[in-house]
Design a protein around this motif. Structure first.
Motif, PDB file in Angstrom:
ATOM      1  N   CYS A  27     -15.460 -38.754  28.530  1.00 30.73           N
ATOM      2  CA  CYS A  27     -16.856 -38.311  28.644  1.00 30.73           C
ATOM      3  C   CYS A  27     -17.130 -37.687  30.007  1.00 30.73           C
ATOM      4  O   CYS A  27     -17.775 -36.635  30.107  1.00 30.73           O
ATOM      5  CB  CYS A  27     -17.819 -39.472  28.414  1.00 30.73           C
ATOM      6  SG  CYS A  27     -17.857 -40.049  26.711  1.00 30.73           S
ATOM      7  N   VAL A  28     -16.647 -38.318  31.054  1.00 27.38           N
ATOM      8  CA  VAL A  28     -16.839 -37.806  32.419  1.00 27.38           C
ATOM      9  C   VAL A  28     -16.155 -36.455  32.563  1.00 27.38           C
ATOM     10  O   VAL A  28     -16.749 -35.487  33.036  1.00 27.38           O
ATOM     11  CB  VAL A  28     -16.290 -38.816  33.458  1.00 27.38           C
ATOM     12  CG1 VAL A  28     -16.189 -38.190  34.840  1.00 27.38           C
ATOM     13  CG2 VAL A  28     -17.159 -40.064  33.486  1.00 27.38           C
ATOM     14  N   TYR A  29     -14.895 -36.393  32.150  1.00 32.08           N
ATOM     15  CA  TYR A  29     -14.117 -35.154  32.273  1.00 32.08           C
ATOM     16  C   TYR A  29     -14.773 -34.007  31.511  1.00 32.08           C
ATOM     17  O   TYR A  29     -14.939 -32.905  32.039  1.00 32.08           O
ATOM     18  CB  TYR A  29     -12.694 -35.401  31.780  1.00 32.08           C
ATOM     19  CG  TYR A  29     -11.788 -34.203  31.934  1.00 32.08           C
ATOM     20  CD1 TYR A  29     -11.188 -33.927  33.157  1.00 32.08           C
ATOM     21  CD2 TYR A  29     -11.547 -33.338  30.868  1.00 32.08           C
ATOM     22  CE1 TYR A  29     -10.358 -32.823  33.316  1.00 32.08           C
ATOM     23  CE2 TYR A  29     -10.729 -32.237  31.021  1.00 32.08           C
ATOM     24  CZ  TYR A  29     -10.137 -31.983  32.238  1.00 32.08           C
ATOM     25  OH  TYR A  29      -9.336 -30.891  32.395  1.00 32.08           O
ATOM     26  N   ARG A  30     -15.180 -34.270  30.279  1.00 30.49           N
ATOM     27  CA  ARG A  30     -15.805 -33.217  29.467  1.00 30.49           C
ATOM     28  C   ARG A  30     -17.119 -32.742  30.077  1.00 30.49           C
ATOM     29  O   ARG A  30     -17.413 -31.555  30.067  1.00 30.49           O
ATOM     30  CB  ARG A  30     -16.036 -33.718  28.042  1.00 30.49           C
ATOM     31  CG  ARG A  30     -14.768 -33.761  27.234  1.00 30.49           C
ATOM     32  CD  ARG A  30     -15.025 -34.225  25.840  1.00 30.49           C
ATOM     33  NE  ARG A  30     -13.808 -34.212  25.050  1.00 30.49           N
ATOM     34  CZ  ARG A  30     -13.685 -34.807  23.895  1.00 30.49           C
ATOM     35  NH1 ARG A  30     -14.690 -35.480  23.370  1.00 30.49           N
ATOM     36  NH2 ARG A  30     -12.552 -34.745  23.236  1.00 30.49           N
ATOM     37  N   ARG A  31     -17.892 -33.682  30.601  1.00 25.24           N
ATOM     38  CA  ARG A  31     -19.177 -33.305  31.207  1.00 25.24           C
ATOM     39  C   ARG A  31     -18.946 -32.423  32.426  1.00 25.24           C
ATOM     40  O   ARG A  31     -19.648 -31.430  32.622  1.00 25.24           O
ATOM     41  CB  ARG A  31     -19.943 -34.571  31.586  1.00 25.24           C
ATOM     42  CG  ARG A  31     -21.311 -34.303  32.145  1.00 25.24           C
ATOM     43  CD  ARG A  31     -22.241 -33.873  31.056  1.00 25.24           C
ATOM     44  NE  ARG A  31     -22.943 -35.036  30.620  1.00 25.24           N
ATOM     45  CZ  ARG A  31     -24.169 -35.058  30.166  1.00 25.24           C
ATOM     46  NH1 ARG A  31     -24.849 -33.976  30.040  1.00 25.24           N
ATOM     47  NH2 ARG A  31     -24.735 -36.166  29.821  1.00 25.24           N
ATOM     48  N   ILE A  32     -17.951 -32.764  33.239  1.00 24.68           N
ATOM     49  CA  ILE A  32     -17.645 -31.961  34.431  1.00 24.68           C
ATOM     50  C   ILE A  32     -17.120 -30.582  34.028  1.00 24.68           C
ATOM     51  O   ILE A  32     -17.540 -29.569  34.579  1.00 24.68           O
ATOM     52  CB  ILE A  32     -16.646 -32.704  35.347  1.00 24.68           C
ATOM     53  CG1 ILE A  32     -17.343 -33.909  35.986  1.00 24.68           C
ATOM     54  CG2 ILE A  32     -16.079 -31.779  36.418  1.00 24.68           C
ATOM     55  CD1 ILE A  32     -16.418 -34.852  36.735  1.00 24.68           C
ATOM     56  N   VAL A  33     -16.210 -30.539  33.068  1.00 22.08           N
ATOM     57  CA  VAL A  33     -15.672 -29.253  32.612  1.00 22.08           C
ATOM     58  C   VAL A  33     -16.792 -28.390  32.047  1.00 22.08           C
ATOM     59  O   VAL A  33     -16.848 -27.180  32.313  1.00 22.08           O
ATOM     60  CB  VAL A  33     -14.534 -29.460  31.583  1.00 22.08           C
ATOM     61  CG1 VAL A  33     -14.185 -28.161  30.876  1.00 22.08           C
ATOM     62  CG2 VAL A  33     -13.300 -30.028  32.274  1.00 22.08           C
ATOM     63  N   ASP A  34     -17.708 -28.979  31.289  1.00 19.44           N
ATOM     64  CA  ASP A  34     -18.847 -28.219  30.767  1.00 19.44           C
ATOM     65  C   ASP A  34     -19.681 -27.631  31.895  1.00 19.44           C
ATOM     66  O   ASP A  34     -20.144 -26.489  31.811  1.00 19.44           O
ATOM     67  CB  ASP A  34     -19.735 -29.097  29.876  1.00 19.44           C
ATOM     68  CG  ASP A  34     -19.109 -29.396  28.527  1.00 19.44           C
ATOM     69  OD1 ASP A  34     -18.105 -28.738  28.164  1.00 19.44           O
ATOM     70  OD2 ASP A  34     -19.622 -30.295  27.832  1.00 19.44           O
ATOM     71  N   GLU A  35     -19.865 -28.394  32.972  1.00 13.96           N
ATOM     72  CA  GLU A  35     -20.643 -27.903  34.118  1.00 13.96           C
ATOM     73  C   GLU A  35     -19.910 -26.749  34.806  1.00 13.96           C
ATOM     74  O   GLU A  35     -20.536 -25.757  35.177  1.00 13.96           O
ATOM     75  CB  GLU A  35     -20.895 -29.041  35.112  1.00 13.96           C
ATOM     76  CG  GLU A  35     -21.802 -28.661  36.248  1.00 13.96           C
ATOM     77  CD  GLU A  35     -23.224 -28.359  35.831  1.00 13.96           C
ATOM     78  OE1 GLU A  35     -23.903 -27.641  36.580  1.00 13.96           O
ATOM     79  OE2 GLU A  35     -23.671 -28.836  34.769  1.00 13.96           O
ATOM     80  N   VAL A  36     -18.606 -26.874  34.953  1.00 11.72           N
ATOM     81  CA  VAL A  36     -17.813 -25.793  35.557  1.00 11.72           C
ATOM     82  C   VAL A  36     -17.893 -24.555  34.672  1.00 11.72           C
ATOM     83  O   VAL A  36     -18.068 -23.431  35.165  1.00 11.72           O
ATOM     84  CB  VAL A  36     -16.349 -26.232  35.778  1.00 11.72           C
ATOM     85  CG1 VAL A  36     -15.479 -25.064  36.190  1.00 11.72           C
ATOM     86  CG2 VAL A  36     -16.281 -27.345  36.804  1.00 11.72           C
ATOM     87  N   LYS A  37     -17.779 -24.752  33.375  1.00 12.77           N
ATOM     88  CA  LYS A  37     -17.853 -23.654  32.415  1.00 12.77           C
ATOM     89  C   LYS A  37     -19.215 -22.956  32.521  1.00 12.77           C
ATOM     90  O   LYS A  37     -19.289 -21.731  32.575  1.00 12.77           O
ATOM     91  CB  LYS A  37     -17.666 -24.209  30.998  1.00 12.77           C
ATOM     92  CG  LYS A  37     -17.503 -23.160  29.925  1.00 12.77           C
ATOM     93  CD  LYS A  37     -17.479 -23.757  28.544  1.00 12.77           C
ATOM     94  CE  LYS A  37     -16.254 -24.563  28.272  1.00 12.77           C
ATOM     95  NZ  LYS A  37     -16.170 -25.017  26.861  1.00 12.77           N
TER      96      LYS A  37
END
Length: 190
Positions: free
Chosen positions: A79-89
């Motif tokens: 969940c943390v990783y996906r949320r961060i990747v979404d923010e970078v995206k």
């Protein structure tokens, strides 16, 4: 509550105990920091990604359901990783989340859900350590390794006996040296 298992704390929170969530957020704070530090966010700060990661962690606490083969630790990291990747995206305006993000760590101590990915990340970590040992001074290497592992600058000061300003400068110099080296490498591959 410090002795409770993660899953027990999740259940307590989902039954209305706010202290249980606080305990989990504290327990996983270093994991979030370590995950966020994998990326350089164009036009942003690492602290921004840490905040985004903490939101992902809070959502994981709220959403977790016990499923065979998926521990809370793995679910929370995902969940943390996906949320961060979404923010970078979102920040890059691209569909590829790594267009403007450069990995600088594999999040030592964080579980990997894919064995092949785990092996690749281990190789990347070894390669990064070799690069760091060539580019950084001994002090920068030591400080930046602790930083990537999730230690705060204050914690690094305590562990190394160095002044806060020295530690902060070492972290910033290390980031810049690594960024420049990785960008040169990336440009050389094109």
């Amino acid at each position: 509550m410090e002795t409770y298992k993660d899953e027990e704390l999740v259940k307590l929170f989902q039954e209305g105990n706010k202290k249980a969530q606080e305990q989990l957020l504290l327990r996983y704070q270093k994991t979030v920091r370590s995950c966020a530090r994998k990326f350089f966010l164009k036009g942003g700060e690492t602290e921004d990604l840490i905040q985004v990661g903490m939101i992902g962690l809070a959502q994981a606490v709220a959403d977790y359901q016990e499923i065979e083969g998926m521990s809370f630790k793995n679910f929370a990291y995902l969940c943390v990783y996906r949320r961060i990747v979404d923010e970078v995206k979102k920040a890059s305006g691209q569909n590829n989340p790594l267009n403007d993000a450069l990995p600088i760590s594999d999040g030592e101590g964080v579980l990997c859900l894919d064995p092949e990915r785990s092996i690749l990340e281990e190789d990347e970590r070894r390669e990064l350590n070799e690069l760091m040992s060539r580019v950084l001074t001994d002090m920068e290497f030591k400080v930046f390794t602790m930083y990537m592992d999730g230690a705060t600058n204050t914690e690094i000061c305590t562990m190394t006996g160095k002044e806060y300003k020295s530690v902060d400068n070492a972290v910033q110099r290390s980031k810049e040296k690594l960024r420049k080296t990785l960008v040169k490498r990336k440009d050389g591959e094109k």
